[in-house]
Design a protein around this motif. Structure first.
Motif, mmCIF file in Angstrom:
data_model
loop_
_atom_site.group_PDB
_atom_site.id
_atom_site.type_symbol
_atom_site.label_atom_id
_atom_site.label_comp_id
_atom_site.label_asym_id
_atom_site.label_seq_id
_atom_site.Cartn_x
_atom_site.Cartn_y
_atom_site.Cartn_z
ATOM 1 N N THR A 65 0.864 -1.508 0.297
ATOM 2 C CA THR A 65 0.168 0.013 -0.065
ATOM 3 C C THR A 65 0.876 1.143 -0.554
ATOM 4 O O THR A 65 0.566 1.821 -0.640
ATOM 5 C CB THR A 65 -0.821 0.255 1.407
ATOM 6 O OG1 THR A 65 -1.032 -1.192 1.456
ATOM 7 C CG2 THR A 65 -1.934 0.980 1.147
ATOM 8 N N ARG A 66 1.982 1.248 0.506
ATOM 9 C CA ARG A 66 2.974 2.557 1.105
ATOM 10 C C ARG A 66 3.905 1.966 0.457
ATOM 11 O O ARG A 66 4.724 1.700 1.023
ATOM 12 C CB ARG A 66 2.171 3.248 2.288
ATOM 13 C CG ARG A 66 1.854 3.347 2.673
ATOM 14 C CD ARG A 66 0.998 4.774 2.027
ATOM 15 N NE ARG A 66 1.943 6.038 2.227
ATOM 16 C CZ ARG A 66 1.798 7.088 2.903
ATOM 17 N NH1 ARG A 66 0.750 6.952 3.849
ATOM 18 N NH2 ARG A 66 2.493 7.908 2.873
ATOM 19 N N GLU A 122 -1.810 6.523 7.851
ATOM 20 C CA GLU A 122 -2.694 6.624 7.375
ATOM 21 C C GLU A 122 -3.031 8.222 8.267
ATOM 22 O O GLU A 122 -3.427 9.436 7.100
ATOM 23 C CB GLU A 122 -3.761 5.862 6.871
ATOM 24 C CG GLU A 122 -3.829 4.874 5.794
ATOM 25 C CD GLU A 122 -2.815 5.243 4.516
ATOM 26 O OE1 GLU A 122 -3.202 7.014 3.939
ATOM 27 O OE2 GLU A 122 -1.666 5.051 3.551
ATOM 28 N N ASP A 123 -3.390 7.307 9.494
ATOM 29 C CA ASP A 123 -3.932 8.683 9.363
ATOM 30 C C ASP A 123 -2.677 9.776 11.297
ATOM 31 O O ASP A 123 -2.795 9.023 11.912
ATOM 32 C CB ASP A 123 -5.018 8.059 11.131
ATOM 33 C CG ASP A 123 -6.428 8.864 12.293
ATOM 34 O OD1 ASP A 123 -5.644 10.567 11.671
ATOM 35 O OD2 ASP A 123 -7.279 8.388 12.162
#
Length: 417
Positions: free
Chosen positions: A257-258, A362-363
């Motif tokens: 994802t990253r 992400e957060d």
């Protein structure tokens, strides 16, 4: 208090690894209570004699212990644990006997089970045995998870060391463990746990040293990231296993994802196996660094995916004090009474590790809030002054035993090495 004898299997300086951090702070606390005599083994730092000369009334520093097969051969021949044979030293024993004969020693503080072999059963004062954690259980775990001759040696060590730990605990007035978990584990391994006085003394943290404002930002230290950091002694088997797990099974899931996520391994003495991990995409092995704090300061996440962990993980407390979100296994969280999801993020399996890492990446607001809460927790609950506040009472001789009556006249005890 009168005088104290402090025995440790490693010189408690510099305080740059788990056991030495604890022994360093304990020794400083003992020195504030009264004169202290220190018997210990040197390491490669070169600072041992200078440090002990400044804090101890007298000391004996055994030259750096060599890791050779001789101790193992002797232990096998005698049916003894290798851990005890490796730390047996005639010169140190003679010095201990002289200290106990000539100095008014009220109490002996034994740091780690290996050093309990130096304490005479006839000593009339208080003896406190600080096991920290249950070493025999660690060796048993190595034996169960390994294979071949090495696994057999580890299983043997776990079995024999368990017997020695119980014998030493019975001889001591009080036995200390680093967490409730370790204390309860030790109780289950004793034949008569009611006959052993077991107490918990947790590790603390120097939150003034490990503080976000204590180091200057170094934004060029890492790439754009996200950057995940692991710190620790990198020739220690549980740390090696943890970084191998991260590189082989967790980081690939994060990078799906990253893609620019990077993993940084920071710590002295990386083994060839650890150095080889640096050839993987997105992995950097830094080895020993002058100061670990800049690496923590620049991390997006500090990871501790240990599968074998004894006691309290100082690496976790240090990262929490630096206000960093920590992603850790249940094993690494043991002994830290913080709340999952508030002060750190606990993940049991590889897939959960990946998911919780991505959630923190992400957060960013949630990650920052977790880091801030972690530092607040450390400040409130984990200071060294709070952890060691009862040390004087623990070592004070009872009315029944009284102080020892040794005379300092013609005292031959000298600093030695």
């Amino acid at each position: 208090m009168g005088e104290t004898l402090f025995l440790a299997h490693r010189v408690p300086f510099p305080p740059d690894r788990g056991d030495k951090i604890r022994s360093y702070h304990v020794l400083r606390a003992l020195a504030r209570l009264g004169p202290v005599h220190v018997g210990t083994f040197d390491d490669a730092s070169g600072y041992g004699d200078q440090f002990l000369s400044g804090i101890a009334e007298s000391h004996y520093l055994v030259p750096q212990r060599r890791h050779d097969m001789l101790a193992a051969v002797r232990a096998m021949a005698k049916g003894q644990p290798i851990s005890l044979t490796a730390f047996a030293h005639a010169g140190l024993q003679e010095w201990v006997d002289q200290v106990l004969h000539y100095r008014p020693i009220d109490a002996i503080y034994v740091f780690s089970g290996q050093m309990a072999q130096y304490v005479s059963p006839q000593f009339p004062g208080r003896t406190v045995l600080d096991l920290c954690d249950v070493d025999s259980a660690k060796f048993e775990a190595y034996g169960e998870s390994g294979s071949g001759p090495k696994a057999w040696v580890h299983a043997r060590e776990g079995r024999l060391l368990a017997t020695a730990e119980e014998r030493f605990a019975r001889a001591a007035d009080t036995t200390l463990l680093i967490s409730d978990h370790e204390a309860n584990l030790f109780r289950t391994r004793l034949s008569s746990p009611g006959q052993v006085d077991i107490k918990v003394m947790r590790n603390g943290i120097d939150a003034q040293f490990f503080a976000p404002e204590a180091v200057a930002p170094q934004p060029t230290l890492f790439g754009p990231g996200p950057n995940i950091v692991f710190t620790g002694q990198m020739d220690y088997a549980p740390n090696i296993s943890a970084v191998e797990r991260m590189v082989q099974r967790i980081l690939p899931g994060i990078r799906e994802t990253r893609a620019r996520a990077e993993f940084h391994i920071v710590g002295r003495a990386p083994t060839p196996a650890v150095k080889a991990l640096g050839r993987q995409d997105g992995v950097t092995v830094w080895g020993e660094v002058p100061d670990v704090r800049p690496f923590l300061a620049e991390a997006d996440i500090v990871a501790a995916p240990l599968t074998i962990a004894r006691g309290i993980q100082n690496k976790v407390l240090e990262a929490m004090a630096m206000a960093k979100p920590v992603l850790l296994s249940p094993e690494a969280a043991t002994g830290i009474d913080a709340e999952d999801g508030v002060h750190f993020a606990v993940a049991e399996g590889d897939r959960m590790m990946v998911g919780r890492a991505l959630s923190l990446i992400e957060d960013r607001a949630r990650a920052k809030a977790m880091g801030d809460a972690a530092r607040a927790f450390v400040l409130a609950e984990q200071s060294w002054s709070a952890m060691l506040g009862g040390l004087g009472e623990l070592l004070r001789p009872s009315a029944e035993t009284g102080a020892t009556t040794s005379s300092a006249a013609d005292d031959p005890v000298r600093n030695a090495a």
